[in-house]
Motif scaffolding. Structure first.
Motif, mmCIF file in Angstrom:
data_model
loop_
_atom_site.group_PDB
_atom_site.id
_atom_site.type_symbol
_atom_site.label_atom_id
_atom_site.label_comp_id
_atom_site.label_asym_id
_atom_site.label_seq_id
_atom_site.Cartn_x
_atom_site.Cartn_y
_atom_site.Cartn_z
ATOM 1 N N GLY A 2 54.468 1.895 27.927
ATOM 2 C CA GLY A 2 53.694 2.469 26.835
ATOM 3 C C GLY A 2 52.700 3.523 27.275
ATOM 4 O O GLY A 2 53.057 4.565 27.820
ATOM 5 N N THR A 3 51.433 3.234 27.050
ATOM 6 C CA THR A 3 50.368 4.221 27.234
ATOM 7 C C THR A 3 50.290 4.771 28.644
ATOM 8 O O THR A 3 50.202 6.000 28.842
ATOM 9 C CB THR A 3 49.014 3.588 26.865
ATOM 10 N N ILE A 4 50.312 3.915 29.647
ATOM 11 C CA ILE A 4 50.090 4.370 31.027
ATOM 12 C C ILE A 4 51.194 5.314 31.503
ATOM 13 O O ILE A 4 50.903 6.426 31.963
ATOM 14 C CB ILE A 4 49.933 3.168 31.981
ATOM 15 N N PRO A 5 52.477 4.946 31.418
ATOM 16 C CA PRO A 5 53.500 5.898 31.896
ATOM 17 C C PRO A 5 53.559 7.188 31.086
ATOM 18 O O PRO A 5 53.769 8.270 31.650
ATOM 19 C CB PRO A 5 54.810 5.105 31.806
ATOM 20 N N SER A 6 53.380 7.101 29.766
ATOM 21 C CA SER A 6 53.465 8.331 28.968
ATOM 22 C C SER A 6 52.329 9.287 29.312
ATOM 23 O O SER A 6 52.535 10.509 29.403
ATOM 24 C CB SER A 6 53.456 8.003 27.470
ATOM 25 N N LYS A 7 51.134 8.752 29.541
ATOM 26 C CA LYS A 7 50.013 9.638 29.896
ATOM 27 C C LYS A 7 50.151 10.156 31.323
ATOM 28 O O LYS A 7 49.752 11.290 31.621
ATOM 29 C CB LYS A 7 48.685 8.904 29.721
ATOM 30 N N ALA A 8 50.718 9.353 32.218
ATOM 31 C CA ALA A 8 50.960 9.834 33.589
ATOM 32 C C ALA A 8 52.003 10.949 33.585
ATOM 33 O O ALA A 8 51.866 11.947 34.312
ATOM 34 C CB ALA A 8 51.409 8.681 34.476
ATOM 35 N N ILE A 9 53.043 10.800 32.778
ATOM 36 C CA ILE A 9 54.052 11.850 32.667
ATOM 37 C C ILE A 9 53.439 13.109 32.053
ATOM 38 O O ILE A 9 53.728 14.237 32.484
ATOM 39 C CB ILE A 9 55.253 11.354 31.838
ATOM 40 N N ARG A 10 52.573 12.925 31.069
ATOM 41 C CA ARG A 10 51.898 14.080 30.468
ATOM 42 C C ARG A 10 51.118 14.856 31.527
ATOM 43 O O ARG A 10 51.178 16.092 31.574
ATOM 44 C CB ARG A 10 50.960 13.613 29.360
ATOM 45 N N GLU A 11 50.394 14.139 32.379
ATOM 46 C CA GLU A 11 49.629 14.819 33.424
ATOM 47 C C GLU A 11 50.562 15.518 34.418
ATOM 48 O O GLU A 11 50.247 16.609 34.910
ATOM 49 C CB GLU A 11 48.735 13.814 34.150
ATOM 50 N N ALA A 12 51.702 14.892 34.712
ATOM 51 C CA ALA A 12 52.680 15.526 35.603
ATOM 52 C C ALA A 12 53.219 16.808 34.982
ATOM 53 O O ALA A 12 53.379 17.830 35.666
ATOM 54 C CB ALA A 12 53.821 14.558 35.905
ATOM 55 N N VAL A 13 53.503 16.762 33.674
ATOM 56 C CA VAL A 13 54.000 17.953 32.976
ATOM 57 C C VAL A 13 52.960 19.067 33.006
ATOM 58 O O VAL A 13 53.273 20.225 33.303
ATOM 59 C CB VAL A 13 54.382 17.599 31.518
ATOM 60 N N LEU A 14 51.711 18.726 32.692
ATOM 61 C CA LEU A 14 50.652 19.740 32.693
ATOM 62 C C LEU A 14 50.491 20.378 34.078
ATOM 63 O O LEU A 14 50.284 21.588 34.195
ATOM 64 C CB LEU A 14 49.330 19.117 32.241
ATOM 65 N N HIS A 15 50.583 19.555 35.113
ATOM 66 C CA HIS A 15 50.420 20.078 36.467
ATOM 67 C C HIS A 15 51.610 20.933 36.891
ATOM 68 O O HIS A 15 51.435 22.068 37.358
ATOM 69 C CB HIS A 15 50.237 18.928 37.453
ATOM 70 N N LEU A 16 52.813 20.406 36.736
ATOM 71 C CA LEU A 16 53.997 21.094 37.246
ATOM 72 C C LEU A 16 54.315 22.370 36.469
ATOM 73 O O LEU A 16 54.761 23.360 37.046
ATOM 74 C CB LEU A 16 55.201 20.150 37.225
ATOM 75 N N THR A 17 54.111 22.335 35.153
ATOM 76 C CA THR A 17 54.385 23.536 34.351
ATOM 77 C C THR A 17 53.221 24.512 34.380
ATOM 78 O O THR A 17 53.397 25.694 34.062
ATOM 79 C CB THR A 17 54.662 23.168 32.884
ATOM 80 N N ALA A 18 52.028 24.020 34.745
ATOM 81 C CA ALA A 18 50.805 24.849 34.727
ATOM 82 C C ALA A 18 50.630 25.521 33.371
ATOM 83 O O ALA A 18 50.146 26.658 33.274
ATOM 84 C CB ALA A 18 50.851 25.889 35.848
ATOM 85 N N ILE A 19 50.989 24.809 32.321
ATOM 86 C CA ILE A 19 51.015 25.408 30.982
ATOM 87 C C ILE A 19 49.620 25.835 30.521
ATOM 88 O O ILE A 19 49.468 26.783 29.759
ATOM 89 C CB ILE A 19 51.677 24.428 29.986
ATOM 90 N N ASN A 20 48.594 25.137 31.012
ATOM 91 C CA ASN A 20 47.225 25.494 30.624
ATOM 92 C C ASN A 20 46.678 26.687 31.396
ATOM 93 O O ASN A 20 45.592 27.189 31.081
ATOM 94 C CB ASN A 20 46.293 24.293 30.826
ATOM 95 N N GLU A 21 47.415 27.124 32.430
ATOM 96 C CA GLU A 21 46.965 28.259 33.236
ATOM 97 C C GLU A 21 47.668 29.565 32.862
ATOM 98 O O GLU A 21 47.353 30.632 33.400
ATOM 99 C CB GLU A 21 47.230 27.970 34.724
ATOM 100 N N ARG A 22 48.607 29.508 31.934
ATOM 101 C CA ARG A 22 49.447 30.677 31.671
ATOM 102 C C ARG A 22 48.706 31.792 30.938
ATOM 103 O O ARG A 22 49.130 32.944 30.990
ATOM 104 C CB ARG A 22 50.691 30.255 30.892
ATOM 105 N N SER A 23 47.638 31.437 30.242
ATOM 106 C CA SER A 23 46.867 32.505 29.587
ATOM 107 C C SER A 23 46.251 33.435 30.620
ATOM 108 O O SER A 23 45.980 34.615 30.343
ATOM 109 C CB SER A 23 45.773 31.895 28.710
ATOM 110 N N LEU A 24 46.049 32.920 31.840
ATOM 111 C CA LEU A 24 45.481 33.724 32.918
ATOM 112 C C LEU A 24 46.551 34.360 33.801
ATOM 113 O O LEU A 24 46.467 35.545 34.145
ATOM 114 C CB LEU A 24 44.555 32.851 33.768
ATOM 115 N N TYR A 25 47.576 33.573 34.157
ATOM 116 C CA TYR A 25 48.570 34.031 35.133
ATOM 117 C C TYR A 25 49.877 34.530 34.512
ATOM 118 O O TYR A 25 50.745 35.027 35.232
ATOM 119 C CB TYR A 25 48.894 32.901 36.113
ATOM 120 N N GLY A 26 50.049 34.366 33.201
ATOM 121 C CA GLY A 26 51.272 34.832 32.550
ATOM 122 C C GLY A 26 52.198 33.694 32.172
ATOM 123 O O GLY A 26 52.143 32.597 32.740
ATOM 124 N N ASP A 27 53.077 33.947 31.211
ATOM 125 C CA ASP A 27 53.944 32.901 30.660
ATOM 126 C C ASP A 27 54.957 32.372 31.654
ATOM 127 O O ASP A 27 55.496 31.269 31.480
ATOM 128 C CB ASP A 27 54.679 33.422 29.424
#
Length: 276
Positions: free
Chosen positions: A48-73
């Motif tokens: 439930g909560t723990i694996p889904s949130k851990a995967i979310r953090e992995a996605v945010l880190h690996l895709t760097a989706i929150n950094e794309r406004s600075l470094y590009g899509d």
């Protein structure tokens, strides 16, 4: 093997069971907790909560989706993200959380029994070790019992659940490979959360929800912004569409809606409801 009369036996080691066992132990009661060895910590920690949130953090880190406004899509820490990449972080967090639960029980003198519990009388249960078969059992007597066994994903009989083809949210965590495309039926918290993560790592997602919008308990303005963002990411939203039929095909899954639309993908995840 029989065990002396206890004050409380808790069946289920999720958040509710843990808190009940620890509170009773701190009040000086003789307490035991029962759960399968592979599920200590309950659904919250394992599926439930723990694996889904851990995967979310992995996605945010690996895709760097929150950094794309600075470094590009096109910027990302890793471009070809695999299921193993996502589960590596999740499994690490789960192991740590399980260790925390074990330590809490040990420090507070809560006896842990591993296996399946079955009542044999109003004041006794028989625990069968899930990894050793019916011959390895313990009889436990207690004045009080608390049943806190949690829930599992709903699996209606009309849905043709098939490993790696038609799955529930628990089975998503058992995948070896990410599908090239997926249909997610159910736009609640679980379905929407996994839809966002899978779309972010390159899976083509179609999210089907029978209600006119996702997450109806959330402020409508927030939901509209979310839906705009999901479509902007490339996700296909089928809102106000109820599923009438799910069938397996040679190369995946086909869904037919009550309005007559057909949607195909390599995999389908059914995320409507949970049951205890």
């Amino acid at each position: 093997m029989s065990h002396a009369n206890l004050d409380l036996v808790v069946i289920g080691s999720g958040p509710a069971g843990q808190k009940a066992a620890l509170c009773a132990a701190k009040l000086g009661k003789r307490v035991a907790i029962v759960d399968r060895r592979e599920m200590i910590g309950g659904v919250c920690i394992h599926t439930g909560t723990i694996p889904s949130k851990a995967i979310r953090e992995a996605v945010l880190h690996l895709t760097a989706i929150n950094e794309r406004s600075l470094y590009g899509d096109s910027y990302a820490i890793k471009h070809d993200i695999t299921m193993a990449d996502l589960l590596y972080r999740s499994n690490h967090v789960v192991r740590n959380e399980v260790a925390v639960v074990h330590n809490q029980m040990r420090r507070n003198d809560v006896t842990t029994f591993f296996g399946y519990a079955r009542f044999t009388s109003p004041n006794s249960i028989r625990v069968t070790r899930s990894d050793r078969g019916a011959d390895d059992t313990s009889e436990i007597f207690a004045s009080n019992f608390l049943i806190a066994v949690g829930t599992d994903p709903a699996r209606p009989a009309h849905v043709p659940f098939t490993p790696d083809r038609v799955i529930d949210s628990n089975q998503l965590l058992e995948l070896k490979h990410l599908p090239r495309s997926i249909i997610i039926v159910g736009g609640g918290v679980i379905g929407t959360e996994y839809a966002c993560m899978l779309q972010a790592v390159g899976v083509k997602v179609t999210l089907i929800e029978s209600r006119p919008s996702l997450l109806e308990f959330v402020d409508q303005e927030v939901v509209e912004l979310l839906q705009f963002r999901l479509r902007d990411m490339g996700m296909r939203l089928r809102l106000g569409e109820a599923v009438s039929d799910i069938r397996l095909t040679d190369d995946g899954v086909e869904v037919q809606t009550k309005s007559g639309k057909r949607v195909t993908a390599a995999m389908l995840m059914y995320c409507i409801g949970r049951q205890g």
